[in-house]
Design a protein around this motif. Sequence first.
Motif, PDB file in Angstrom:
ATOM      1  N   HIS A 148      15.091  10.729 -11.377  1.00 22.89           N
ATOM      2  CA  HIS A 148      15.417   9.711 -10.385  1.00 22.89           C
ATOM      3  C   HIS A 148      16.394   8.711 -10.994  1.00 22.89           C
ATOM      4  CE1 HIS A 148      11.559  11.296  -8.873  1.00 22.89           C
ATOM      5  NE2 HIS A 148      12.046  11.013  -7.669  1.00 22.89           N
ATOM      6  N   THR A 156      18.987  -5.281  -2.499  1.00 23.51           N
ATOM      7  CA  THR A 156      18.408  -3.981  -2.195  1.00 23.51           C
ATOM      8  C   THR A 156      18.191  -3.197  -3.479  1.00 23.51           C
ATOM      9  OG1 THR A 156      19.651  -3.973  -0.122  1.00 23.51           O
ATOM     10  CG2 THR A 156      18.659  -1.902  -0.790  1.00 23.51           C
ATOM     11  N   THR A 158      17.513   0.857  -4.448  1.00 23.69           N
ATOM     12  CA  THR A 158      17.559   2.201  -3.884  1.00 23.69           C
ATOM     13  C   THR A 158      17.198   3.204  -4.970  1.00 23.69           C
ATOM     14  OG1 THR A 158      19.327   1.499  -2.397  1.00 23.69           O
ATOM     15  CG2 THR A 158      18.975   3.863  -2.636  1.00 23.69           C
ATOM     16  N   SER A 168      15.575   8.518  -1.797  1.00 20.36           N
ATOM     17  CA  SER A 168      14.125   8.639  -1.590  1.00 20.36           C
ATOM     18  C   SER A 168      13.594   7.454  -0.801  1.00 20.36           C
ATOM     19  CB  SER A 168      13.409   8.750  -2.942  1.00 20.36           C
ATOM     20  OG  SER A 168      13.830   9.897  -3.646  1.00 20.36           O
ATOM     21  N   TRP A 169      13.973   6.275  -1.229  1.00 23.62           N
ATOM     22  CA  TRP A 169      13.587   5.076  -0.478  1.00 23.62           C
ATOM     23  C   TRP A 169      14.526   3.947  -0.831  1.00 23.62           C
ATOM     24  CZ3 TRP A 169      12.651   1.458  -4.109  1.00 23.62           C
ATOM     25  CH2 TRP A 169      12.101   1.864  -5.335  1.00 23.62           C
ATOM     26  N   SER A 170      14.545   2.927   0.016  1.00 22.52           N
ATOM     27  CA  SER A 170      15.358   1.740  -0.178  1.00 22.52           C
ATOM     28  C   SER A 170      14.537   0.530   0.255  1.00 22.52           C
ATOM     29  CB  SER A 170      16.661   1.818   0.623  1.00 22.52           C
ATOM     30  OG  SER A 170      17.458   0.676   0.418  1.00 22.52           O
ATOM     31  N   VAL A 171      14.436  -0.461  -0.628  1.00 31.22           N
ATOM     32  CA  VAL A 171      13.601  -1.626  -0.395  1.00 31.22           C
ATOM     33  C   VAL A 171      14.482  -2.870  -0.376  1.00 31.22           C
ATOM     34  CG1 VAL A 171      11.721  -3.044  -1.306  1.00 31.22           C
ATOM     35  CG2 VAL A 171      11.601  -0.545  -1.466  1.00 31.22           C
ATOM     36  N   ASP A 209       6.857   6.158  -6.130  1.00 33.22           N
ATOM     37  CA  ASP A 209       6.663   7.160  -5.082  1.00 33.22           C
ATOM     38  C   ASP A 209       7.251   6.719  -3.746  1.00 33.22           C
ATOM     39  OD1 ASP A 209       5.419   8.768  -6.910  1.00 33.22           O
ATOM     40  OD2 ASP A 209       3.404   7.985  -6.437  1.00 33.22           O
ATOM     41  N   ASP A 210       6.969   5.488  -3.348  1.00 27.57           N
ATOM     42  CA  ASP A 210       7.413   5.042  -2.035  1.00 27.57           C
ATOM     43  C   ASP A 210       8.091   3.677  -2.059  1.00 27.57           C
ATOM     44  OD1 ASP A 210       5.218   3.586  -2.698  1.00 27.57           O
ATOM     45  OD2 ASP A 210       4.046   4.077  -0.910  1.00 27.57           O
ATOM     46  N   GLY A 211       8.185   3.027  -3.225  1.00 33.59           N
ATOM     47  CA  GLY A 211       8.836   1.726  -3.313  1.00 33.59           C
ATOM     48  C   GLY A 211       7.977   0.569  -2.883  1.00 33.59           C
ATOM     49  N   SER A 212       6.702   0.772  -2.699  1.00 40.60           N
ATOM     50  CA  SER A 212       5.822  -0.312  -2.265  1.00 40.60           C
ATOM     51  C   SER A 212       5.572  -1.268  -3.416  1.00 40.60           C
ATOM     52  CB  SER A 212       4.496   0.259  -1.769  1.00 40.60           C
ATOM     53  OG  SER A 212       3.871   1.012  -2.798  1.00 40.60           O
TER      54      SER A 212
END
Length: 1010
Positions: A148, A156, A158, A168-171, A209-212
């Motif tokens: 990754h 942001t 990413t 995969s995800w963007s926060v 995994d999910d950016g949380s």
Amino acid sequence: MAAYMLRLGLELSHAAFLLLLVLNLAGISAALYEDQAGKFDWRQQYVGRVTTVRWEGQTGPARRLLLATNHHLVAAFNPRNGHLLWRQQLPTQEGPLNFLLHQGSATVTVSCRLVRAWDLALGVLAWETVLPPGRVQGALLLGNDPHHLAVLQMKTVTLLTLTGGHISWSVTLPDSVVWEAMASAQAKSLYVIGRSTDGYVTSLSLELDDGSPVDKTMTTAPAGLSSLIKECAPCDAASLVCLPHTSSLPNHLYFVPLSSSSIMLSSNVSLGSLGLVPEPSSAGAVLWGVSEAWERSGGTAWGPRSLILRLGPKAFVLLGFNNGNVTVLKVFEQTDLLQLVAVGPGLSTVVTLTQKNSTAYSSSLFSGESGLRFVDSTMTFNVETALKTVDKMFINAYLKKDNMAAYRLLLQTTDDSLFLVQQPGRVAWLREEALAEVVTMTTVDLPLSATDAELEGEFGKKADGLFALLWRRLTSQAQLASTWIGHAWIIVTSTAWTSRRDRAVLEEVRQKGMAESGRSGSVPSRDSFNTHKMLVMVTASGKLLGLESRSGAILWRLWAPHLDVKGGSATGDAKDKELTVGGWKLGGLFVQRGSAHFPHPPLASLLLQHQETGKSHLMIFNPVYGVLSSIAEPKLKRPVLQAAVLNHMGPNFTRPLVLLHDDLSVSCFPSSPSFHSLVDSIASSIFFYIVDPAHHSICGFQFLKGMKAHRIWEVAIPDGHKVLEVAGKHLGETVHSQGRVLGDRSVLYKYVNPHLVAVAMQVAENQPDKASVMLYLLDGVTGRVVYSVTLRRARSPLRLVHTENWLVVLYWNPKARRSELWTLELYEGVARHNETAFSSLERPFAGPLVLQQAYVLPGRAGPLQVTLTERGITSRHILVALQSGGIVSLPKAFLDPRRPEVPGEQSREEGLIPYSPELPLPTEWFINYNQTVAAVRGLHTAVTGLESTCLVIAYGLDLFSTRVHPSKMFDILKDDFDFVLISVVSVSLCLAAILSKRLAQVKMLNRSWR
């Protein structure tokens, strides 16, 4: 029906005639055979000044060397020999390359909003992903064998997969924090770190995994902290070590923990408590190698357990960290460069570099955990005297099979030389990356060989006496005869007993031997046809280099001594910034004496001007041997406005260099009384013109006796006009034909004004639809406008070629989005105005006859140049450097403004090509065939001893040299000419003639006896 058939027949005849003419003219440039590739041409590829280096592989010595340069390049080298494996140039519109990352098998670049992954073996693009809008703040590969990539933008974060570049995800991050950096712990969570407006250092932990969000930590920021990525570094136990440049508590180390979920206060340690005191000459203690520490924070460990602290220009300290405790591991004194490098998991090393003298360096390897020096790790090596000080060091540290640490050094000097040093102190290879930024160049004839010099002096002097002269003549002729016999034997044996492939191998061996002799300091000699020359190149770093034109081997290096003082920051447009040498503005490179005047050495001068103070310096050197001249350099007290070399020969076969200063005083070099009297005697015939964009004027000056000048004319530049290009004619160019024979056998005489100057100005630059170029043809003596024209829908980049009686302008059409060539020719008419010589001071006639035409050039073009020959008999070709990497030799016949739309009888008789708006570019016209020459900034042409041959040198990111024959090789035999066959045929014919004569005599005698 009959009329239709007649019209159809005329159109077919017209097309057939056009096809035949194109095919005939295309034969001007013959094709290249496979065995001729590289025989008379060479190419050298460069990358420029290195900014970032990555080494391939984690165990053992690196197999490839990956680097990024200031020319928006990503390239790979072979560390063993320094050969370029592959090179990719990124678009300049993206701006500078932000990040070059390599870990495991992943190689990623980040520029602007574009993320690219590369195949390290082949150099091809694996995938490309466009990020959301926002400036990129950081990029991090996660893990030792990463899968990754995390990219931090202003607001942001990413996460991308390295298999295909998918997001995969963007926060989106909170707006109340200025996010600056990222770090990873065990490649399981991602920490995003920033500074809040209320004085806290905020750390946000994200799940991969999910950016949380997992955890958020707020710590009191150290006083005076202005940048995390410059003043802090990740360290042991998920914390930051900071040393602010401006703080209420100077010289204090601050520890900022980031793993707690509560608000915490940062602790500090005084350097004085550790017995460390910064040197008074320095601005204070600073953390060293901070950027490398942030790059290492993406591995399995949070950060290193040791950091480098710089106390002075040559004083460094290795600090160890363990659960908040700080220990001094090693103090390094008299060290020029130092770097902390990770060798493996939990193992780091420190490499030091110390300069002993101008040519000798010493380096050592220390443990990053204990500060102890490894056994047999110190190596001493020497560099060439022409190289400057090493300012950058890139290290490849690794473990050998016996688990002993070893290392290699990639060093870069201030003059852009790049070389690699291996243990135990051997310089493996050296690359002159300064040649990627050649500012200007010239060619100089090489000295005569020993045989030719002996021939020149075979007659000796009258004072030697009669018998001495006779003996010298006989020995010289005997030596020439033996040389000729040996040369003939080589030609016969290489032609009769070796194949074409074997001759190519012999030629390659000879070229390598010549290159090696060039590196050892020997200077080659001039060949029979003067195609072997010295290429003198001035680079932007301030280094001067001499290359031989036959193989491109570097024969000498020279550093301008005035460039040790900074010339100020570059000002003006991009073109002005390119014409700088070591920060100094380039005034010109002049050759005042060649190598044909033995025993007087060649003489050249380089004029440099300080960009802030205007102070000028004149560097005098020998362009053949690359050494400073013994002649004292003149002290230029006033700034120089213009400089030129006169065609008149002075004492010692030296042409004077005249300098016009800002107070209209004149000086010359050499500054002896004899040269002053020479300049005074011809002062009334010396005219200068100066284009002054700052004062919106073009001024003309005439020299006066007493080494002064006065202004004689001035042309004002209108408001809103920007001078793009100024082109005069080549100094001392030869015009072979004064007229042009037309189809009706009449002569159209050329308007050959040697003082004509072409000035191109941009109008309405900021309005693409209304952008145009004003072109003025001025007489440089009187300032009279000979002709002016407006080129609609034209803008920069613009190039000019001005020679004889014609002018070619290359410009960009913003509306049609294409490159166009506009050509103009000037004629006096069918009668000549002056039968003897041209004079600008005579009463002008009504004006020249002007013919003009425009053409479309397929492809984006760059610099232009025209071929030159010694007598001007050979047809002219226009050399066009395309941005795609090709160099086209375009025949002037295709740019003739008299090309008719419908050819008539007279045009056919004259050989004019029917007009077609788009120019053809057949592959036979590309003089560099399949060798791409990247980012060409200039083309240089030089005459040779052969009228059919012109030497061409292209410089830019690459160097390329070749020979062109615009009218084919009409004055020399081909290189594959069969000497053995012609010799056998000639001898056989002679023997047959003798035998036939003898038989005829016998026959006549027998007939007489009958």
